[in-house]
Each structure stands twice: as structure tokens, then as C-alpha cells.
Scaffold this active site. Structure first.
Site, PDB file in Angstrom:
ATOM      1  N   CYS A   5       3.250   1.856  -2.666  1.00 28.53           N
ATOM      2  CA  CYS A   5       3.056   0.681  -3.537  1.00 28.53           C
ATOM      3  C   CYS A   5       1.778   0.887  -4.335  1.00 28.53           C
ATOM      4  O   CYS A   5       1.334   2.038  -4.502  1.00 28.53           O
ATOM      5  CB  CYS A   5       3.037  -0.617  -2.725  1.00 28.53           C
ATOM      6  N   ARG A  51       2.621  -4.183   0.577  1.00 29.31           N
ATOM      7  CA  ARG A  51       4.045  -3.837   0.667  1.00 29.31           C
ATOM      8  C   ARG A  51       4.349  -2.546   1.394  1.00 29.31           C
ATOM      9  O   ARG A  51       5.208  -2.522   2.293  1.00 29.31           O
ATOM     10  CB  ARG A  51       4.649  -3.794  -0.748  1.00 29.31           C
ATOM     11  N   ASP A  72       5.134  -7.754  -5.732  1.00 33.28           N
ATOM     12  CA  ASP A  72       3.763  -7.728  -5.223  1.00 33.28           C
ATOM     13  C   ASP A  72       3.349  -9.124  -4.770  1.00 33.28           C
ATOM     14  O   ASP A  72       3.316 -10.049  -5.587  1.00 33.28           O
ATOM     15  CB  ASP A  72       2.856  -7.240  -6.368  1.00 33.28           C
TER      16      ASP A  72
HETATM   17  P1  4NP Z   1       0.298  -3.826  -2.577  1.00 34.59           P
HETATM   18  O1  4NP Z   1      -0.459  -5.129  -3.141  1.00 34.59           O
HETATM   19  O2  4NP Z   1       0.502  -2.891  -3.754  1.00 34.59           O
HETATM   20  O3  4NP Z   1       1.568  -4.373  -2.056  1.00 34.59           O
HETATM   21  O4  4NP Z   1      -0.599  -3.239  -1.519  1.00 34.59           O
HETATM   22  C1  4NP Z   1      -1.654  -5.018  -3.862  1.00 34.59           C
HETATM   23  C2  4NP Z   1      -2.855  -5.015  -3.213  1.00 34.59           C
HETATM   24  C3  4NP Z   1      -4.042  -4.916  -3.921  1.00 34.59           C
HETATM   25  C4  4NP Z   1      -4.007  -4.813  -5.292  1.00 34.59           C
HETATM   26  C5  4NP Z   1      -2.794  -4.793  -5.950  1.00 34.59           C
HETATM   27  C6  4NP Z   1      -1.630  -4.896  -5.229  1.00 34.59           C
HETATM   28  N1  4NP Z   1      -5.221  -4.734  -6.033  1.00 34.59           N
HETATM   29  O5  4NP Z   1      -5.149  -4.580  -7.262  1.00 34.59           O
HETATM   30  O6  4NP Z   1      -6.300  -4.801  -5.440  1.00 34.59           O
END
Ligand code: 4NP
Length: 153
Positions: free
Chosen positions: A8, A14, A123
Site C-alpha cells: 500500500c 492496509r 485508504d
Molecule cells: P496505508 O495508509 O497506505 O493503508 O498504510 C496510509 C498511511 C499513511 C499515509 C498514507 C496512507 N501517509 O501519507 O502518511
């Protein structure tokens, strides 16, 4: 033993959920697999999974407490047999970085789970608790399908 990498953006919501759920369902089914997750972004490298992710997963019986985030690395494309993206943006980034020889390993996690109700795992980072539940619903459906597929092959 099949080696699967879940990818992800941040590797704190995710893909750690997907790796943890898939590993648990595979183990329950007696299927030997090697599972990791990574983020296309290095921003959270070394962090544990998001506390909300850990909490929602724990409520369904999955323990994500040992997770430490890491960024995707070039060696991952050779090291894993399947590389599963949570959304189209992750897949685009994977395609950009992937050597041509390994492009066939890249796929959306939900590409073969048409009954999941979408092609992407949205997300949940900037939203409420329902987003984290939705991630678990989608990832459980995809993992059940994936375990059945690997068992057949
Ligand atoms: P993930 O969610 O891709 O599902 O781990 C996110 C966690 C942090 C960030 C973006 C998406 N961020 O930009 O910090």
C-alpha cells in the site's frame, strides 16, 4: 512455498492488515506461505501499524502488534512470487519501478475477488472507524479466495 508481498502507500494500515489476515487464514488452512508487506512511501518506515488498524484487526482476532513498516525495495520484485497492490495508485507505482521480467507478478489484491464490491481497498487513514472495518471486510474476502486458489495450485 509461495511468497506474497502486500503493498500500500504507508505500510501502516492496509498492507499490514492484508499480510496479517492472509497469513492467519493460510495458517488456519494448513497452507505454508511466506508473507510480507511494504509501502511505496518510506515516510513511516520503522513505525508499528496505525493504532486504529491494530485495534480493529485485534477485534477480529488478528494480531498486528509485531508489524514494523518498511518501504518497498528493488529486490522485492525478484524475491516475491506475487505482489498485490491495495489500490490503482499503488499498482501504478509498482509498474513504474518493476523490472519487465517481473511485471507478471503485479496485481490488484481485489482483481480476482469480483464479489468484494470494488477493485480497490480504500485508504482508511484520514477517515473514521468504518473505513478500517471496510479494509478488514475486503481483505478477508480476498484472502479467503487467495488461500483457496493457492491450495488448488
Ligand atoms: P496505508 O495508509 O497506505 O493503508 O498504510 C496510509 C498511511 C499513511 C499515509 C498514507 C496512507 N501517509 O501519507 O502518511
Amino acid at each position: 512455498m509461495p511468497r506474497l508481498l502486500f503493498v500500500c502507500l504507508g505500510n501502516i494500515c492496509r498492507s499490514p492488515t492484508a499480510a496479517g489476515v492472509f497469513a492467519a487464514l493460510a495458517a488456519k488452512d494448513g497452507l505454508a506461505v511466506e508473507v510480507e508487506s511494504a509501502g511505496t512511501l518510506g515516510h513511516h518506515a520503522g513505525d508499528g501499524a496505525d493504532p486504529r488498524t491494530v485495534r480493529h484487526a485485534h477485534a477480529r482476532g488478528y494480531d498486528l502488534s509485531a508489524h514494523r513498516a518498511r518501504q518497498l525495495r528493488a529486490a522485492d520484485f525478484a524475491a516475491f512470487d506475487r505482489i498485490l497492490a491495495m489500490d490503482e495508485a499503488n499498482l501504478t507505482e509498482l509498474r513504474r519501478l518493476c523490472p519487465p521480467a517481473h511485471e507478471g507478478k503485479l496485481r490488484l489484491l481485489l482483481a480476482d475477488t469480483p464479489d468484494a464490491g470494488g477493485r480497490e481497498v480504500p485508504d482508511p487513514y484520514d477517515g473514521g472507524p468504518e473505513g478500517f472495518e471496510r479494509v478488514l471486510d475486503l481483505v478477508e474476502a480476498a484472502s479467503r479466495r487467495l488461500v483457496a486458489e493457492l491450495r488448488r495450485s
